[in-house]
Design a protein around this motif. Sequence first.
Motif, PDB file in Angstrom:
ATOM      1  N   ALA A 186       0.828  -1.205   0.000  1.00  0.00           N
ATOM      2  CA  ALA A 186       0.000   0.000   0.000  1.00  0.00           C
ATOM      3  C   ALA A 186       0.863   1.254   0.000  1.00  0.00           C
ATOM      4  O   ALA A 186       0.559   2.233  -0.698  1.00  0.00           O
ATOM      5  N   TRP A 228       1.011   4.029  -2.841  1.00  0.00           N
ATOM      6  CA  TRP A 228       0.689   5.397  -2.443  1.00  0.00           C
ATOM      7  C   TRP A 228       1.735   6.371  -2.970  1.00  0.00           C
ATOM      8  O   TRP A 228       1.408   7.445  -3.484  1.00  0.00           O
ATOM      9  N   VAL A 288      -2.733   4.255  -4.961  1.00  0.00           N
ATOM     10  CA  VAL A 288      -2.995   3.348  -3.853  1.00  0.00           C
ATOM     11  C   VAL A 288      -4.410   2.801  -3.884  1.00  0.00           C
ATOM     12  O   VAL A 288      -4.667   1.688  -3.404  1.00  0.00           O
ATOM     13  N   ALA A 348      -6.269  -0.828  -2.730  1.00  0.00           N
ATOM     14  CA  ALA A 348      -6.831  -0.532  -1.408  1.00  0.00           C
ATOM     15  C   ALA A 348      -7.628  -1.710  -0.857  1.00  0.00           C
ATOM     16  O   ALA A 348      -7.439  -2.107   0.303  1.00  0.00           O
ATOM     17  N   CYS A 366      -5.436  -4.936   0.071  1.00  0.00           N
ATOM     18  CA  CYS A 366      -4.516  -4.641   1.169  1.00  0.00           C
ATOM     19  C   CYS A 366      -5.275  -4.427   2.473  1.00  0.00           C
ATOM     20  O   CYS A 366      -4.837  -4.891   3.541  1.00  0.00           O
ATOM     21  N   THR A 410      -1.647   0.550   5.952  1.00  0.00           N
ATOM     22  CA  THR A 410      -2.554   0.550   4.800  1.00  0.00           C
ATOM     23  C   THR A 410      -3.632   1.612   4.954  1.00  0.00           C
ATOM     24  O   THR A 410      -3.887   2.402   4.029  1.00  0.00           O
ATOM     25  N   VAL A 448      -4.583   4.964   2.584  1.00  0.00           N
ATOM     26  CA  VAL A 448      -5.753   4.839   1.720  1.00  0.00           C
ATOM     27  C   VAL A 448      -6.783   5.918   2.022  1.00  0.00           C
ATOM     28  O   VAL A 448      -7.310   6.576   1.109  1.00  0.00           O
TER      29      VAL A 448
END
Length: 410
Positions: A93, A97, A102, A106, A109, A136, A140
Amino acid sequence: MTTGRAPARRTRAHRALRRVAGREAFAPRRGAAHTPRETPERDSSAQRRLSRLNLTMLLPLLATVGAVQIAVDADSRLDAVVLGVGVLAGMVAFVRWAAGDVLGVAVPCLAVSTAVWFYGSVLSDCHSAFYGLLITGVHVVPRLPRRREAGAVALALVVAVIGAGHLLTSGDAAAADLVGYVVVPTGVTVVVTGVMFPNQKFYDVVRELEESREREAELAVVRERMRFASDLHDIQGHTLHVVKLKTALARKLVRADADRAEQELREIHDLVADTIRQTKELAYAQRRLNLSAELENAKNLFEAAGIRVHVDREAEVDPRAGELLGQVLRETTTNILRHARATEVRITLAAAGITIVNDGASGDAPPRFRGLATLRDRLADDGGGLTAERTDGRFLTAASFPRLGGGDTL
Protein backbone atom coordinates in the motif's frame (compact mmCIF):
# COMPACT_ATOMS: atom_id res chain seq x y z
CA MET A 1 -2.85 53.07 -49.87
CA THR A 2 -5.20 52.37 -47.01
CA THR A 3 -8.71 53.22 -46.02
CA GLY A 4 -10.33 54.03 -42.69
CA ARG A 5 -11.76 50.50 -42.44
CA ALA A 6 -8.39 48.77 -42.17
CA PRO A 7 -7.88 49.30 -38.40
CA ALA A 8 -11.33 47.91 -37.68
CA ARG A 9 -10.58 44.83 -39.77
CA ARG A 10 -7.29 44.36 -37.99
CA THR A 11 -9.00 44.61 -34.62
CA ARG A 12 -11.55 42.00 -35.61
CA ALA A 13 -8.77 39.75 -36.87
CA HIS A 14 -6.88 40.04 -33.60
CA ARG A 15 -10.02 39.26 -31.61
CA ALA A 16 -10.57 36.15 -33.72
CA LEU A 17 -6.96 35.07 -33.17
CA ARG A 18 -7.40 35.49 -29.42
CA ARG A 19 -10.56 33.38 -29.46
CA VAL A 20 -8.84 30.64 -31.47
CA ALA A 21 -5.76 30.74 -29.23
CA GLY A 22 -7.90 30.55 -26.14
CA ARG A 23 -9.74 27.49 -27.40
CA GLU A 24 -6.46 25.85 -28.37
CA ALA A 25 -4.92 26.52 -24.97
CA PHE A 26 -7.71 25.01 -22.92
CA ALA A 27 -9.21 22.35 -25.22
CA PRO A 28 -8.06 18.78 -24.49
CA ARG A 29 -5.66 17.27 -26.97
CA ARG A 30 -7.21 14.88 -29.43
CA GLY A 31 -6.82 11.32 -28.28
CA ALA A 32 -5.80 12.30 -24.75
CA ALA A 33 -7.59 10.39 -22.05
CA HIS A 34 -9.11 12.25 -19.15
CA THR A 35 -7.30 11.46 -15.90
CA PRO A 36 -9.53 11.53 -12.85
CA ARG A 37 -8.19 13.14 -9.72
CA GLU A 38 -7.84 9.91 -7.77
CA THR A 39 -6.38 7.64 -10.45
CA PRO A 40 -2.64 7.58 -11.21
CA GLU A 41 -1.73 11.23 -11.22
CA ARG A 42 0.00 13.07 -14.01
CA ASP A 43 3.69 12.31 -13.88
CA SER A 44 5.68 15.42 -13.02
CA SER A 45 9.26 16.11 -12.04
CA ALA A 46 8.31 17.33 -8.54
CA GLN A 47 6.07 14.34 -7.86
CA ARG A 48 8.73 11.92 -9.10
CA ARG A 49 11.29 13.47 -6.76
CA LEU A 50 8.89 13.32 -3.81
CA SER A 51 8.06 9.70 -4.62
CA ARG A 52 11.73 8.71 -4.76
CA LEU A 53 12.37 10.58 -1.50
CA ASN A 54 9.52 8.78 0.26
CA LEU A 55 10.63 5.37 -0.96
CA THR A 56 14.26 6.00 -0.07
CA MET A 57 13.68 7.39 3.42
CA LEU A 58 10.48 5.80 4.71
CA LEU A 59 10.18 2.35 3.11
CA PRO A 60 13.28 0.90 4.85
CA LEU A 61 12.15 2.45 8.14
CA LEU A 62 8.63 1.02 7.91
CA ALA A 63 9.94 -2.40 6.91
CA THR A 64 12.44 -2.40 9.77
CA VAL A 65 9.79 -1.50 12.34
CA GLY A 66 7.57 -4.29 11.01
CA ALA A 67 10.40 -6.81 11.18
CA VAL A 68 11.22 -5.84 14.76
CA GLN A 69 7.59 -6.20 15.81
CA ILE A 70 7.42 -9.67 14.24
CA ALA A 71 10.59 -10.75 16.02
CA VAL A 72 9.35 -9.46 19.38
CA ASP A 73 5.65 -10.35 19.24
CA ALA A 74 5.49 -13.64 17.30
CA ASP A 75 5.29 -16.70 19.56
CA SER A 76 5.27 -19.28 16.77
CA ARG A 77 6.22 -19.74 13.15
CA LEU A 78 2.56 -19.31 12.18
CA ASP A 79 2.42 -15.98 14.03
CA ALA A 80 5.55 -14.80 12.22
CA VAL A 81 4.13 -15.76 8.82
CA VAL A 82 0.77 -14.08 9.44
CA LEU A 83 2.32 -10.91 10.85
CA GLY A 84 4.73 -10.87 7.91
CA VAL A 85 1.80 -10.98 5.49
CA GLY A 86 0.26 -8.00 7.28
CA VAL A 87 3.51 -6.02 7.06
CA LEU A 88 3.81 -6.96 3.37
CA ALA A 89 0.29 -5.66 2.70
CA GLY A 90 1.22 -2.38 4.37
CA MET A 91 4.41 -2.09 2.30
CA VAL A 92 2.50 -2.70 -0.94
CA ALA A 93 0.00 0.00 0.00
CA PHE A 94 2.82 2.42 0.82
CA VAL A 95 4.67 1.80 -2.45
CA ARG A 96 1.49 2.27 -4.48
CA TRP A 97 0.69 5.40 -2.44
CA ALA A 98 4.06 6.86 -3.38
CA ALA A 99 3.30 6.03 -7.03
CA GLY A 100 -0.09 7.78 -6.78
CA ASP A 101 -2.46 4.84 -7.32
CA VAL A 102 -3.00 3.35 -3.85
CA LEU A 103 -6.74 3.07 -4.50
CA GLY A 104 -6.01 0.35 -7.04
CA VAL A 105 -4.77 -1.97 -4.28
CA ALA A 106 -6.83 -0.53 -1.41
CA VAL A 107 -9.42 -3.34 -1.16
CA PRO A 108 -7.06 -6.36 -1.11
CA CYS A 109 -4.52 -4.64 1.17
CA LEU A 110 -7.21 -3.52 3.61
CA ALA A 111 -8.80 -7.00 3.60
CA VAL A 112 -5.50 -8.77 4.25
CA SER A 113 -4.29 -6.36 6.95
CA THR A 114 -7.70 -6.43 8.69
CA ALA A 115 -7.65 -10.23 8.70
CA VAL A 116 -4.12 -10.18 10.17
CA TRP A 117 -5.24 -7.81 12.95
CA PHE A 118 -8.21 -10.09 13.66
CA TYR A 119 -5.87 -13.09 13.86
CA GLY A 120 -3.44 -11.32 16.15
CA SER A 121 -6.15 -9.94 18.47
CA VAL A 122 -8.74 -12.72 18.62
CA LEU A 123 -7.04 -15.95 17.54
CA SER A 124 -3.56 -15.32 18.85
CA ASP A 125 -1.89 -12.98 21.29
CA CYS A 126 -0.06 -10.47 19.04
CA HIS A 127 -0.95 -6.89 19.93
CA SER A 128 1.33 -5.53 17.15
CA ALA A 129 -0.70 -7.26 14.43
CA PHE A 130 -2.54 -3.98 13.76
CA TYR A 131 0.66 -2.54 12.20
CA GLY A 132 -0.20 -3.62 8.64
CA LEU A 133 -3.73 -2.20 8.94
CA LEU A 134 -2.29 1.04 10.30
CA ILE A 135 0.09 1.50 7.37
CA THR A 136 -2.55 0.55 4.80
CA GLY A 137 -5.40 2.56 6.32
CA VAL A 138 -3.58 5.84 6.86
CA HIS A 139 -2.41 5.85 3.22
CA VAL A 140 -5.75 4.84 1.72
CA VAL A 141 -8.18 7.03 3.68
CA PRO A 142 -6.69 10.46 2.72
CA ARG A 143 -6.82 9.43 -0.96
CA LEU A 144 -10.53 8.58 -0.96
CA PRO A 145 -12.43 10.67 -3.55
CA ARG A 146 -15.07 11.67 -0.98
CA ARG A 147 -16.11 11.12 2.66
CA ARG A 148 -12.54 10.94 3.86
CA GLU A 149 -13.51 11.96 7.40
CA ALA A 150 -16.03 9.14 7.56
CA GLY A 151 -13.36 6.76 6.31
CA ALA A 152 -10.98 7.90 9.05
CA VAL A 153 -13.65 7.30 11.72
CA ALA A 154 -14.44 3.87 10.24
CA LEU A 155 -10.75 2.91 10.26
CA ALA A 156 -10.39 3.83 13.95
CA LEU A 157 -13.59 1.93 14.81
CA VAL A 158 -12.41 -1.22 13.00
CA VAL A 159 -9.11 -1.13 14.90
CA ALA A 160 -10.90 -0.57 18.20
CA VAL A 161 -13.63 -3.19 17.68
CA ILE A 162 -11.19 -5.90 16.62
CA GLY A 163 -8.96 -5.00 19.53
CA ALA A 164 -11.93 -5.22 21.89
CA GLY A 165 -12.54 -8.73 20.56
CA HIS A 166 -9.43 -9.81 22.43
CA LEU A 167 -11.00 -8.67 25.69
CA LEU A 168 -14.16 -10.67 24.95
CA THR A 169 -12.36 -13.89 23.98
CA SER A 170 -9.73 -13.75 26.69
CA GLY A 171 -10.97 -15.06 30.01
CA ASP A 172 -8.33 -13.26 32.08
CA ALA A 173 -8.36 -9.85 30.34
CA ALA A 174 -6.70 -7.10 32.40
CA ALA A 175 -6.17 -3.38 32.14
CA ALA A 176 -2.93 -4.01 30.28
CA ASP A 177 -4.89 -5.84 27.58
CA LEU A 178 -7.26 -2.89 27.25
CA VAL A 179 -4.33 -0.56 26.75
CA GLY A 180 -2.37 -2.91 24.44
CA TYR A 181 -5.24 -4.00 22.20
CA VAL A 182 -7.65 -1.03 22.19
CA VAL A 183 -6.23 2.21 23.53
CA VAL A 184 -2.77 2.13 21.94
CA PRO A 185 -3.76 0.77 18.47
CA THR A 186 -6.76 3.09 18.22
CA GLY A 187 -4.85 6.11 19.50
CA VAL A 188 -1.90 5.54 17.18
CA THR A 189 -4.27 5.07 14.23
CA VAL A 190 -6.13 8.32 15.00
CA VAL A 191 -2.93 10.33 15.43
CA VAL A 192 -1.18 9.03 12.31
CA THR A 193 -4.34 9.42 10.21
CA GLY A 194 -4.67 12.99 11.44
CA VAL A 195 -1.08 13.68 10.38
CA MET A 196 -1.64 12.15 6.93
CA PHE A 197 -4.52 14.48 6.05
CA PRO A 198 -2.38 17.67 5.90
CA ASN A 199 0.34 15.60 4.24
CA GLN A 200 -2.11 14.73 1.47
CA LYS A 201 -3.04 18.42 1.18
CA PHE A 202 0.63 19.15 0.60
CA TYR A 203 0.76 16.65 -2.25
CA ASP A 204 -2.39 18.15 -3.73
CA VAL A 205 -0.79 21.60 -3.66
CA VAL A 206 2.36 20.28 -5.36
CA ARG A 207 0.26 18.68 -8.09
CA GLU A 208 -1.79 21.84 -8.61
CA LEU A 209 1.38 23.93 -8.84
CA GLU A 210 2.80 21.57 -11.47
CA GLU A 211 -0.40 21.71 -13.47
CA SER A 212 -0.50 25.50 -13.18
CA ARG A 213 3.09 25.72 -14.42
CA GLU A 214 2.28 23.54 -17.42
CA ARG A 215 -0.76 25.68 -18.24
CA GLU A 216 1.36 28.83 -18.01
CA ALA A 217 3.92 27.32 -20.38
CA GLU A 218 1.17 26.39 -22.84
CA LEU A 219 -0.25 29.91 -22.65
CA ALA A 220 3.21 31.35 -23.26
CA VAL A 221 3.52 29.26 -26.42
CA VAL A 222 0.05 30.38 -27.50
CA ARG A 223 1.05 34.02 -27.00
CA GLU A 224 4.10 33.39 -29.16
CA ARG A 225 1.87 31.92 -31.87
CA MET A 226 -0.39 34.96 -31.63
CA ARG A 227 2.64 37.18 -32.08
CA PHE A 228 3.61 35.20 -35.17
CA ALA A 229 0.06 35.51 -36.50
CA SER A 230 0.15 39.25 -35.84
CA ASP A 231 3.43 39.58 -37.77
CA LEU A 232 1.92 37.59 -40.62
CA HIS A 233 -1.12 39.86 -40.62
CA ASP A 234 1.13 42.94 -40.73
CA ILE A 235 2.95 41.57 -43.73
CA GLN A 236 0.00 40.34 -45.79
CA GLY A 237 -2.98 42.40 -44.64
CA HIS A 238 -1.77 45.72 -46.04
CA THR A 239 -0.43 44.08 -49.22
CA LEU A 240 -3.70 42.35 -50.06
CA HIS A 241 -5.67 45.54 -49.53
CA VAL A 242 -3.33 47.50 -51.82
CA VAL A 243 -3.43 44.71 -54.43
CA LYS A 244 -7.23 44.83 -54.41
CA LEU A 245 -7.29 48.59 -55.03
CA LYS A 246 -4.60 48.48 -57.73
CA THR A 247 -6.34 45.60 -59.50
CA ALA A 248 -9.60 47.56 -59.57
CA LEU A 249 -7.72 50.58 -60.93
CA ALA A 250 -5.96 48.51 -63.61
CA ARG A 251 -9.32 47.11 -64.78
CA LYS A 252 -10.60 50.64 -65.29
CA LEU A 253 -7.46 51.74 -67.13
CA VAL A 254 -7.00 48.67 -69.33
CA ARG A 255 -8.91 50.35 -72.23
CA ALA A 256 -8.54 54.04 -71.40
CA ASP A 257 -4.80 54.05 -70.60
CA ALA A 258 -3.07 50.77 -71.39
CA ASP A 259 0.41 52.04 -70.38
CA ARG A 260 -0.82 53.13 -66.96
CA ALA A 261 -2.65 49.82 -66.51
CA GLU A 262 0.55 47.94 -67.38
CA GLN A 263 2.45 50.00 -64.82
CA GLU A 264 -0.12 49.16 -62.14
CA LEU A 265 0.16 45.46 -62.97
CA ARG A 266 3.97 45.61 -62.68
CA GLU A 267 3.64 47.25 -59.27
CA ILE A 268 1.19 44.54 -58.21
CA HIS A 269 3.66 41.87 -59.34
CA ASP A 270 6.55 43.47 -57.44
CA LEU A 271 4.41 43.95 -54.34
CA VAL A 272 3.27 40.31 -54.32
CA ALA A 273 6.85 39.10 -54.86
CA ASP A 274 8.07 41.21 -51.94
CA THR A 275 5.26 39.89 -49.74
CA ILE A 276 6.17 36.30 -50.61
CA ARG A 277 9.78 37.02 -49.67
CA GLN A 278 8.79 38.54 -46.31
CA THR A 279 6.44 35.63 -45.58
CA LYS A 280 9.22 33.12 -46.22
CA GLU A 281 11.56 35.07 -43.96
CA LEU A 282 8.94 35.06 -41.24
CA ALA A 283 8.20 31.34 -41.65
CA TYR A 284 11.89 30.41 -41.42
CA ALA A 285 12.67 32.91 -38.62
CA GLN A 286 14.75 35.06 -40.97
CA ARG A 287 12.88 38.31 -40.54
CA ARG A 288 14.99 41.13 -39.13
CA LEU A 289 14.80 41.02 -35.38
CA ASN A 290 15.83 43.34 -32.60
CA LEU A 291 17.90 41.47 -30.01
CA SER A 292 16.87 43.74 -27.14
CA ALA A 293 13.19 43.28 -27.98
CA GLU A 294 13.65 39.51 -28.28
CA LEU A 295 15.44 39.42 -24.93
CA GLU A 296 12.61 41.28 -23.22
CA ASN A 297 10.04 39.03 -24.89
CA ALA A 298 11.91 35.87 -23.82
CA LYS A 299 12.05 37.11 -20.22
CA ASN A 300 8.31 37.79 -20.23
CA LEU A 301 7.54 34.35 -21.68
CA PHE A 302 9.74 32.52 -19.18
CA GLU A 303 8.43 34.44 -16.20
CA ALA A 304 4.85 33.80 -17.30
CA ALA A 305 5.69 30.08 -17.35
CA GLY A 306 7.12 30.21 -13.81
CA ILE A 307 10.75 29.94 -14.96
CA ARG A 308 13.46 32.03 -13.29
CA VAL A 309 15.54 34.09 -15.74
CA HIS A 310 19.07 35.42 -15.20
CA VAL A 311 20.61 37.73 -17.82
CA ASP A 312 24.36 38.44 -17.79
CA ARG A 313 25.65 41.18 -20.10
CA GLU A 314 29.39 40.72 -20.46
CA ALA A 315 29.54 43.31 -23.26
CA GLU A 316 27.34 45.20 -25.68
CA VAL A 317 26.38 43.01 -28.62
CA ASP A 318 27.77 44.03 -32.00
CA PRO A 319 24.85 45.34 -34.13
CA ARG A 320 26.04 43.20 -37.05
CA ALA A 321 25.40 40.05 -34.99
CA GLY A 322 22.25 41.22 -33.22
CA GLU A 323 19.73 40.02 -35.80
CA LEU A 324 20.93 36.40 -36.02
CA LEU A 325 21.47 36.19 -32.27
CA GLY A 326 17.90 37.40 -31.81
CA GLN A 327 16.70 34.56 -34.04
CA VAL A 328 18.71 32.05 -31.96
CA LEU A 329 17.17 33.44 -28.76
CA ARG A 330 13.64 33.25 -30.18
CA GLU A 331 14.03 29.66 -31.42
CA THR A 332 15.65 28.54 -28.15
CA THR A 333 12.89 30.17 -26.11
CA THR A 334 10.26 28.24 -28.05
CA ASN A 335 12.19 24.97 -27.65
CA ILE A 336 12.52 25.43 -23.87
CA LEU A 337 8.83 26.16 -23.44
CA ARG A 338 7.73 23.24 -25.59
CA HIS A 339 10.26 20.51 -24.87
CA ALA A 340 11.81 21.09 -21.42
CA ARG A 341 10.60 21.15 -17.84
CA ALA A 342 12.80 24.09 -17.02
CA THR A 343 12.82 25.93 -13.71
CA GLU A 344 15.76 28.23 -14.47
CA VAL A 345 17.26 29.81 -17.60
CA ARG A 346 20.51 31.76 -17.78
CA ILE A 347 21.17 34.02 -20.79
CA THR A 348 24.68 35.40 -21.31
CA LEU A 349 25.37 38.11 -23.89
CA ALA A 350 28.87 38.82 -25.23
CA ALA A 351 30.10 41.21 -27.88
CA ALA A 352 29.57 38.67 -30.64
CA GLY A 353 27.65 35.81 -29.11
CA ILE A 354 24.91 34.53 -26.88
CA THR A 355 24.63 31.52 -24.56
CA ILE A 356 21.36 30.12 -23.21
CA VAL A 357 21.48 27.39 -20.53
CA ASN A 358 18.35 25.80 -19.08
CA ASP A 359 17.69 22.92 -16.71
CA GLY A 360 14.91 20.36 -17.04
CA ALA A 361 16.35 18.68 -20.14
CA SER A 362 15.43 14.99 -20.15
CA GLY A 363 17.05 12.07 -21.96
CA ASP A 364 20.56 11.51 -23.25
CA ALA A 365 19.93 11.42 -27.01
CA PRO A 366 21.45 14.21 -29.14
CA PRO A 367 19.00 17.10 -29.58
CA ARG A 368 17.15 17.37 -32.87
CA PHE A 369 15.56 20.75 -33.44
CA ARG A 370 14.91 21.63 -37.05
CA GLY A 371 14.78 25.36 -36.33
CA LEU A 372 18.21 25.35 -34.70
CA ALA A 373 19.62 23.24 -37.54
CA THR A 374 18.44 25.88 -40.04
CA LEU A 375 19.96 28.66 -37.95
CA ARG A 376 23.25 26.76 -37.67
CA ASP A 377 23.54 26.79 -41.46
CA ARG A 378 22.74 30.51 -41.60
CA LEU A 379 25.32 31.36 -38.95
CA ALA A 380 27.91 29.22 -40.74
CA ASP A 381 27.29 31.17 -43.96
CA ASP A 382 28.02 34.41 -42.06
CA GLY A 383 31.17 33.10 -40.38
CA GLY A 384 29.51 32.12 -37.11
CA GLY A 385 28.78 28.92 -35.26
CA LEU A 386 26.01 27.40 -33.19
CA THR A 387 26.29 24.70 -30.53
CA ALA A 388 23.43 22.76 -28.95
CA GLU A 389 24.18 20.06 -26.40
CA ARG A 390 22.62 18.32 -23.40
CA THR A 391 24.62 17.30 -20.31
CA ASP A 392 23.51 16.33 -16.80
CA GLY A 393 19.94 17.50 -17.26
CA ARG A 394 20.97 20.87 -18.68
CA PHE A 395 20.63 22.09 -22.25
CA LEU A 396 23.09 24.60 -23.66
CA THR A 397 22.58 26.65 -26.81
CA ALA A 398 25.48 28.90 -27.81
CA ALA A 399 25.95 31.05 -30.91
CA SER A 400 28.96 33.23 -31.70
CA PHE A 401 30.71 35.17 -34.45
CA PRO A 402 34.45 34.80 -33.67
CA ARG A 403 35.55 37.33 -36.24
CA LEU A 404 33.37 40.07 -34.75
CA GLY A 405 34.50 39.27 -31.24
CA GLY A 406 38.21 39.47 -31.99
CA GLY A 407 38.62 35.71 -31.90
CA ASP A 408 36.87 35.18 -28.58
CA THR A 409 34.14 32.59 -28.57
CA LEU A 410 31.51 31.71 -26.05
